[in-house]
Write an enzyme that holds these catalytic residues in place. Structure first.
Site, PDB file in Angstrom:
ATOM      1  N   TYR A 244       0.849  -1.189   0.000  1.00 53.84           N
ATOM      2  CA  TYR A 244       0.000   0.000   0.000  1.00 53.84           C
ATOM      3  C   TYR A 244       0.890   1.248   0.000  1.00 53.84           C
ATOM      4  O   TYR A 244       1.667   1.479   0.943  1.00 53.84           O
ATOM      5  CB  TYR A 244      -0.911   0.019   1.218  1.00 53.84           C
ATOM      6  CG  TYR A 244      -1.931  -1.096   1.283  1.00 53.84           C
ATOM      7  CD1 TYR A 244      -2.193  -1.912   0.184  1.00 53.84           C
ATOM      8  CD2 TYR A 244      -2.635  -1.346   2.452  1.00 53.84           C
ATOM      9  CE1 TYR A 244      -3.127  -2.937   0.255  1.00 53.84           C
ATOM     10  CE2 TYR A 244      -3.570  -2.364   2.532  1.00 53.84           C
ATOM     11  CZ  TYR A 244      -3.813  -3.163   1.428  1.00 53.84           C
ATOM     12  OH  TYR A 244      -4.740  -4.176   1.501  1.00 53.84           O
TER      13      TYR A 244
ATOM     14  N   GLN B 211      -8.670 -13.315   3.414  1.00 52.92           N
ATOM     15  CA  GLN B 211      -9.166 -11.949   3.246  1.00 52.92           C
ATOM     16  C   GLN B 211      -9.671 -11.765   1.819  1.00 52.92           C
ATOM     17  O   GLN B 211      -8.908 -11.464   0.911  1.00 52.92           O
ATOM     18  CB  GLN B 211      -8.064 -10.918   3.551  1.00 52.92           C
ATOM     19  CG  GLN B 211      -8.608  -9.496   3.522  1.00 52.92           C
ATOM     20  CD  GLN B 211      -7.604  -8.452   3.972  1.00 52.92           C
ATOM     21  OE1 GLN B 211      -7.474  -7.415   3.332  1.00 52.92           O
ATOM     22  NE2 GLN B 211      -6.907  -8.697   5.066  1.00 52.92           N
TER      23      GLN B 211
ATOM     24  N   LYS C  98     -24.594   6.860  -2.083  1.00 56.27           N
ATOM     25  CA  LYS C  98     -24.335   8.247  -2.492  1.00 56.27           C
ATOM     26  C   LYS C  98     -24.185   8.419  -3.999  1.00 56.27           C
ATOM     27  O   LYS C  98     -24.224   9.540  -4.501  1.00 56.27           O
ATOM     28  CB  LYS C  98     -23.093   8.786  -1.784  1.00 56.27           C
ATOM     29  CG  LYS C  98     -21.780   8.129  -2.184  1.00 56.27           C
ATOM     30  CD  LYS C  98     -20.641   8.749  -1.386  1.00 56.27           C
ATOM     31  CE  LYS C  98     -19.302   8.091  -1.698  1.00 56.27           C
ATOM     32  NZ  LYS C  98     -18.205   8.676  -0.892  1.00 56.27           N
TER      33      LYS C  98
ATOM     34  N   ARG D 235     -14.647   8.715  -4.222  1.00 56.38           N
ATOM     35  CA  ARG D 235     -13.710   7.724  -4.758  1.00 56.38           C
ATOM     36  C   ARG D 235     -13.820   7.633  -6.282  1.00 56.38           C
ATOM     37  O   ARG D 235     -12.841   7.416  -6.981  1.00 56.38           O
ATOM     38  CB  ARG D 235     -13.991   6.357  -4.131  1.00 56.38           C
ATOM     39  CG  ARG D 235     -13.083   5.250  -4.623  1.00 56.38           C
ATOM     40  CD  ARG D 235     -13.251   3.981  -3.810  1.00 56.38           C
ATOM     41  NE  ARG D 235     -12.891   4.202  -2.414  1.00 56.38           N
ATOM     42  CZ  ARG D 235     -12.918   3.265  -1.482  1.00 56.38           C
ATOM     43  NH1 ARG D 235     -13.307   2.041  -1.787  1.00 56.38           N
ATOM     44  NH2 ARG D 235     -12.575   3.544  -0.238  1.00 56.38           N
TER      45      ARG D 235
ATOM     46  N   GLY E 218     -12.237   1.485   5.613  1.00 58.78           N
ATOM     47  CA  GLY E 218     -11.291   2.585   5.546  1.00 58.78           C
ATOM     48  C   GLY E 218     -12.004   3.906   5.733  1.00 58.78           C
ATOM     49  O   GLY E 218     -13.229   3.958   5.889  1.00 58.78           O
TER      50      GLY E 218
END
Length: 334
Positions: free
Chosen positions: A54, A177, A216, A228, A285
């Site tokens: 990341y 994950q 949204k 985003r 997040g």
């Protein structure tokens, strides 16, 4: 904030985990990222997920700095290894012994910690013998640099093969994950049954389908500014497949269900994944502290069976369940 066990282990983690994939070290400034971490702690979150890849290590550095004043024993820290890091040379990726050993040392240095609670194979490596990978993870555990080992986006057969070798090596894989949301359910037919059989939990990412399930993004309307979907640093590419008009229309059908439960649509999305008994935690997040404060309200929510069925009906045309879509790259990506 409620806790759940991670797999068939004795480790308890918060059922909402703070993750810093698309934010720390890239999308938001370090002081904002630190504020988000503080908001997570204030809300009762003690479990934090990151990865060496990341922002090419910067996310681990920011997280480590933000948590530096906390009692280490009171936190559960997850990180990962596989994707290219550093100068991205031929051995800077994958799950070879070399990369795993160098990866854990690099992560601990950036996090400024002596160990991580969970070290995860970020993908399955088709180019390294699984025996080599599992042997290296066993040595990481024996060295005390990681307490538990998990994987990410492995299919059911890969989980079975990996767990068999892990047990031979004297430890167990405790988690997987995967991406999982009310829209993206590819783990349900095969991965979840295998994980229940093997004593592994799901640590799920993107429970809000990259934000689309927050409601949204409205059909026929311009994309919200500063969202985003308009972010050129990576967020735009991750969400684009969900911005289909039919998907957006179906998502809006969830609004009365959320209202009935007294939840925001984002909270409903997180609560939905937590209804699955094999899910130990949902990764969430944030780019603003108030997002963390809102998201944690999904913890402990019980959705009645009739409303779970109503969610299925509303989203039915847009739900993806094909287990073949649980795919690791066929070759390492450099």
């Amino acid at each position: 904030m409620e806790y759940r066990y991670l797999g068939r282990s004795g480790l308890k983690i918060t059922e909402i985990t703070y993750g810093n994939w698309l934010t720390h070290g890239s999308q938001v400034e370090n002081d904002v990222a630190t504020s988000c971490v503080r908001a997570a702690l204030d809300a009762g979150i003690t479990t934090f997920d990151t990865a060496d890849a990341y922002a090419n290590g910067a996310a681990e550095e920011v997280l480590g700095a933000a948590l530096a004043s906390e009692r280490r024993e009171s936190l559960e820290i997850f990180t990962k290894v596989y994707w290219p890091v550093g100068p991205k040379g031929p051995n800077d990726t994958g799950l070879s012994r070399k990369h795993i050993m160098e990866g854990i040392n690099g992560s601990l240095r950036r996090l400024n910690m002596d160990y991580v609670d969970l070290y995860q194979a970020h993908r399955y490596d088709h180019e390294t013998p699984l025996e080599e990978t599992i042997s290296a993870f066993a040595d990481v555990v024996r060295s005390g640099k990681a307490l538990y080992i998990g994987v990410s986006e492995w299919n059911a057969q890969q989980l079975r093969d990996g767990q068999a070798l892990a047990r031979e090596a004297g430890f167990s894989l405790v988690s997987n994950q995967p991406q999982y949301s009310a829209l993206w359910r590819v783990i349900e037919p095969e991965v979840v049954p295998a994980s229940l059989e093997l004593g592994m939990s799901q640590v799920v990412w993107s429970p809000m389908a990259q934000g689309v399930l927050s409601g949204k993004y409205l059909p026929g309307q311009p994309l919200p500014a500063d969202s985003r979907a308009t972010d050129e640093h990576g967020g735009k590419n991750t969400i684009k497949d969900y911005l289909d008009e039919d998907i957006l229309s179906n998502v809006q059908k969830l609004r009365p269900i959320a209202d009935e439960l007294g939840l925001k649509m984002s909270q409903l999305a997180i609560a939905w994944v937590l209804q699955n008994e094999n899910v130990a935690t949902a990764l969430v997040g944030a780019s603003r502290p108030e997002q963390v404060t809102e998201n944690v309200k999904a913890s402990g929510v019980k959705i009645p069976a009739e409303l779970m069925a109503a969610i299925d009906t509303a989203l039915a045309p847009s739900i993806i369940k094909d287990p073949a879509l649980t795919v690791s790259p066929p070759t390492r990506v450099a």
